[in-house]
Design an enzyme around this catalytic site. Structure first.
Site, PDB file in Angstrom:
ATOM      1  CG  HIS A 297      -0.496   9.949  -3.207  1.00  0.00           C
ATOM      2  ND1 HIS A 297      -1.699   9.344  -2.950  1.00  0.00           N
ATOM      3  CD2 HIS A 297      -0.732  11.287  -3.124  1.00  0.00           C
ATOM      4  CE1 HIS A 297      -2.622  10.261  -2.724  1.00  0.00           C
ATOM      5  NE2 HIS A 297      -2.053  11.446  -2.826  1.00  0.00           N
TER       6      HIS A 297
ATOM      7  CD  GLU B 132      -1.792  14.935  -4.398  1.00  0.00           C
ATOM      8  OE1 GLU B 132      -2.454  14.134  -5.076  1.00  0.00           O
ATOM      9  OE2 GLU B 132      -2.006  15.124  -3.185  1.00  0.00           O
TER      10      GLU B 132
ATOM     11  CG  HIS C 256      -0.687  14.676   1.160  1.00  0.00           C
ATOM     12  ND1 HIS C 256       0.067  13.629   0.698  1.00  0.00           N
ATOM     13  CD2 HIS C 256      -1.860  14.614   0.479  1.00  0.00           C
ATOM     14  CE1 HIS C 256      -0.616  12.966  -0.228  1.00  0.00           C
ATOM     15  NE2 HIS C 256      -1.788  13.550  -0.373  1.00  0.00           N
TER      16      HIS C 256
ATOM     17  NE  ARG D  70      -8.995   6.355   3.501  1.00  0.00           N
ATOM     18  CZ  ARG D  70      -9.731   5.446   2.864  1.00  0.00           C
ATOM     19  NH1 ARG D  70      -9.952   4.258   3.401  1.00  0.00           N
ATOM     20  NH2 ARG D  70     -10.218   5.707   1.667  1.00  0.00           N
TER      21      ARG D  70
END
Length: 337
Positions: A105, A122, A180, A200
């Site tokens: 991200h 996150e 991740h 992605r």
């Protein structure tokens, strides 16, 4: 006419995805006719997927509409001054029946350069983990962009990445920029910035229902990736303490704590100008604030307005919680005691 604020519960938002499973039915969630639910959005103000209030006289209004009415009384003055009606955090449950894509991200700076309001940092709290289940978090060693490009092109990206076998209760903090992936056999609670931006990188050659390879974002990801190595284990080390708050993860976007309790707890928020969200991760419990008692079970969350001076937590069984107050970027941070 009723107008006083109270703790808010929300209707779950269900999302079918190619890698999703059906573990959430064990938590009492029903999402028929969807064949699976890979993501349950428990609290969201993402455009087009705004949470709807489930309790009290505000029922059937969206979270964004409630913020528009109550402003700082609901989220805190400084939160409202910065974010307006956009709630700054997104709470999810993620059920991985297959491996998720390897992804990254962007941070706030890169996201805003590309026309998005913010990046995505996150954290995960592991609810269930099958034997041998694994996740990926960062690189095994410091890696150059050229090494990364070569490994990606030759199909050996995994050789560069740091993998672990998580256990229930493990916590992983995933800052923006860290490559991740969740592996199959994991059910996690995720707390993140309000962003749905994902680049992605690799998707295991998986094809969609129409037989097409899923879109990759190879070029977009390059500027987002932090190529430095993970030092030691990627999970957060903490020691649960019965009937006390234990710190899990802290950053400029959120601060989270775990409360494992079997007796009533009262928490004082008189000095905190921010909302608090309680996400139940086990058992059945209730939150009492502003003269209103709100029950909840595992997988549900309750938003306590900033106007609340104190909160009482009551449990029937041994129950775990995470509590996450919003912080405001580089401004003065406030923490729960």
């Amino acid at each position: 006419m009723q107008s006083a604020l109270y703790p808010l519960k929300f209707l779950p938002l269900y999302k079918q995805v190619i890698w999703g499973g059906n573990r959430l039915k064990d938590y009492g969630f029903r999402y028929d006719p969807l064949p699976n639910c890979g993501e349950l959005w428990a609290l969201s103000s993402v455009e087009g997927r705004e949470s709807v209030i489930a309790n009290g006289f505000l029922a059937d209004n969206t979270l964004n509409e409630a913020i528009e009415i109550y402003m700082g009384d609901l989220v805190g003055e400084r939160v409202f001054n910065r974010f307006g009606t956009q709630f700054p955090l997104l709470f999810k449950l993620i059920d991985a029946a297959q491996d998720l894509s390897i992804q990254v991200h962007p941070d706030d700076t890169l996201a805003q350069q590309r026309g998005m309001p913010c990046g995505k940092t996150e954290m995960w709290y592991v609810l269930q983990a099958d034997p041998g289940a694994r996740l990926i978090s960062g690189f095994r060693r410091d890696t150059t962009p050229d090494e990364y490009r070569a490994a990606l092109a030759e199909g050996r990206l995994e050789e560069l990445l740091h993998a672990e076998n998580p256990q229930p209760g493990d916590v992983y903090f995933i800052p923006a920029g860290r490559v991740h992936a969740l592996g199959k056999g994991l059910l996690v609670a995720e707390i993140q910035q309000t962003s749905d931006c994902t680049y992605r990188i690799y998707d295991w050659g998986r094809r969609d229902a129409d037989g097409n390879l899923r879109q990759l974002h190879t070029a977009e990801a390059m500027d987002a990736i932090d190529f430095s190595a993970i030092q030691g284990h990627a999970n957060t080390h903490y020691q649960p303490q019965r009937n006390q708050s234990v710190s899990l993860a802290h950053c400029s976007y959120f601060s989270t704590r775990l409360i494992d309790f079997d007796a009533p707890i009262r928490k004082n928020f008189e000095d905190h100008d921010c909302f608090v969200v309680y996400l139940c991760v086990d058992g059945i419990a209730a939150v009492k604030a502003l003269d209103t008692l709100v029950p909840m079970h595992a997988g549900e969350c309750v938003l306590v307005p900033a106007a609340a001076d104190h909160v009482e937590l009551v449990t029937i069984d041994t129950t775990g919680w995470t509590d996450a107050p919003s912080h405001e970027g580089d401004l003065l941070a406030q923490f729960l005691g």
